[in-house]
Design a protein around this motif. Structure first.
Motif, PDB file in Angstrom:
ATOM      1  N   ARG A 281       0.846  -1.190   0.000  1.00 21.73           N
ATOM      2  CA  ARG A 281       0.000   0.000   0.000  1.00 21.73           C
ATOM      3  C   ARG A 281       0.883   1.241   0.000  1.00 21.73           C
ATOM      4  O   ARG A 281       1.749   1.389   0.871  1.00 21.73           O
ATOM      5  N   VAL A 282       0.670   2.098  -0.968  1.00 22.81           N
ATOM      6  CA  VAL A 282       1.391   3.362  -1.080  1.00 22.81           C
ATOM      7  C   VAL A 282       0.447   4.478  -0.651  1.00 22.81           C
ATOM      8  O   VAL A 282      -0.643   4.634  -1.207  1.00 22.81           O
ATOM      9  N   ALA A 283       0.861   5.259   0.356  1.00 17.54           N
ATOM     10  CA  ALA A 283       0.000   6.326   0.873  1.00 17.54           C
ATOM     11  C   ALA A 283       0.012   7.554  -0.008  1.00 17.54           C
ATOM     12  O   ALA A 283      -0.931   8.353   0.008  1.00 17.54           O
ATOM     13  N   GLY A 284       1.084   7.730  -0.779  1.00 15.93           N
ATOM     14  CA  GLY A 284       1.187   8.895  -1.641  1.00 15.93           C
ATOM     15  C   GLY A 284       2.525   8.916  -2.337  1.00 15.93           C
ATOM     16  O   GLY A 284       3.450   8.192  -1.951  1.00 15.93           O
ATOM     17  N   VAL A 285       2.622   9.710  -3.381  1.00 12.63           N
ATOM     18  CA  VAL A 285       3.847   9.819  -4.175  1.00 12.63           C
ATOM     19  C   VAL A 285       4.189  11.293  -4.334  1.00 12.63           C
ATOM     20  O   VAL A 285       3.336  12.095  -4.747  1.00 12.63           O
ATOM     21  N   LEU A 286       5.433  11.639  -3.996  1.00 18.78           N
ATOM     22  CA  LEU A 286       5.916  13.008  -4.121  1.00 18.78           C
ATOM     23  C   LEU A 286       7.278  12.992  -4.793  1.00 18.78           C
ATOM     24  O   LEU A 286       8.022  12.014  -4.674  1.00 18.78           O
ATOM     25  N   PRO A 287       7.657  14.074  -5.478  1.00 21.97           N
ATOM     26  CA  PRO A 287       9.004  14.123  -6.044  1.00 21.97           C
ATOM     27  C   PRO A 287      10.045  14.296  -4.941  1.00 21.97           C
ATOM     28  O   PRO A 287       9.736  14.765  -3.839  1.00 21.97           O
TER      29      PRO A 287
END
Length: 311
Positions: A281-287
């Protein structure tokens, strides 16, 4: 190459984007050009100074980061340059301060596994440290198929992987669940759930469910000694922290897990991910340059999964 550096201990705002020389090739090691890394609770503790006692002589500036996924720059045994791989760096043990918040990392090839087709870099990066720690904890329990295991912190990243590993091994999983987590944890493989609460209340609920006690406990929530009355005589107890290991009693084996990189094991885990036998599970993606924001969100808690930084 660009990295996110910790120039001094402090809040998320101390993280800064800076430029380092590309690492040179090193004998017996390989370079990986990263596509993704993650933010772990350990990163937050290191950045804040809470983990300074574990760093020995290492002081800022340094680069954080454990998990990674990317493409090999150098040939590795059985893996030619260009192969997409994942792995994690044993940051504390290395003691170099060279982590994965960077465009290029240097790694022991035995830590790496090829990423199967169909698994993207974000999902691949979210797996290595947490999934391997969870599997190594289940291994330490040494329980046969059909045995019962109680997993605390089951809704967390390591706990979710532990449920899946234990269920795949034929263990009957009882999960400590927070509000609204029960259905999801059962879908991951938990046979029963116990509501989160004070440790003594949790143990009482466990004994009502299994009067003779569970065969083993994997304690990711670090509830510690109050859980031991819920373990049968001769059972086993694995803590997620070497600093929170109960004193043994009634023949209960107690130990702590400390995740170690293992490319063969990781390859098996990634194969299970690719074939749908394991979920992440990935909670979010940011650079990468938004690492400070990722730290703020991680520090705030209540994330449903791991935050991934893309590079």
């Amino acid at each position: 190459m660009y990295v996110i550096e910790v120039p001094a201990y402090g809040g998320p705002e101390v993280l800064r984007l800076t430029e380092h020389a590309d690492p040179a090739a090193e004998a017996g090691l390989v370079r990986v050009r990263l596509g993704a890394t993650t933010v772990n609770q350990a990163d937050v503790k290191i950045r804040s100074g809470a983990a300074a006692g574990r760093l020995g002589t290492l002081v800022p500036p340094f680069v954080l980061g454990f998990d990674f996924a990317g493409a090999l720059i150098d040939d590795a045994p059985g893996l030619p340059a260009g192969t997409v791989v994942a792995g994690f760096l044993p940051w504390f043990e290395l003691g170099t301060g060279r982590g994965t918040y960077a465009e290029i990392v240097v790694a022991d090839p035995s830590w790496l596994a090829p990423v199967p087709a169909g698994v993207d870099l974000v999902d691949a990066a979210s797996v290595p440290l947490s999934a391997q720690t969870a599997q190594q904890a289940v291994d330490l329990l040494r329980l046969p198929a059909g045995a019962t295991v109680f997993i605390t912190g089951a809704g967390g990243v390591v706990g979710r992987f532990a449920i899946q590993h234990a269920a795949a091994r034929g263990l009957e999983v009882i999960a400590l669940a927070g509000p609204g987590e029960q259905d999801e944890l059962r879908a991951l493989g938990a046979r029963h759930t116990v509501a989160r609460g004070a440790p003594s209340d949790v143990t009482a609920a466990l004994r009502r469910l299994l009067p003779d006690g569970v065969d083993g406990v994997f304690d990711t929530a670090l509830l510690g000694d109050p859980l031991l009355p819920g373990v049968r005589e001769g059972g086993s107890f694995v803590s997620a922290s070497q600093a929170r290991v109960p004193a043994p009693e009634r023949g209960i084996r107690v130990s702590a897990v400390h995740g170690a990189p293992d490319g063969v094991q990781l390859g098996e885990i990634l194969d299970r991910l690719a074939t749908g036998r394991l979920t992440t599970r990935v909670a979010g993606v940011l650079p990468l340059d938004k690492a400070a924001e990722a730290h703020r969100q991680t520090e705030a808690g209540s994330l449903a999964g791991r935050l991934v930084l893309t590079i």
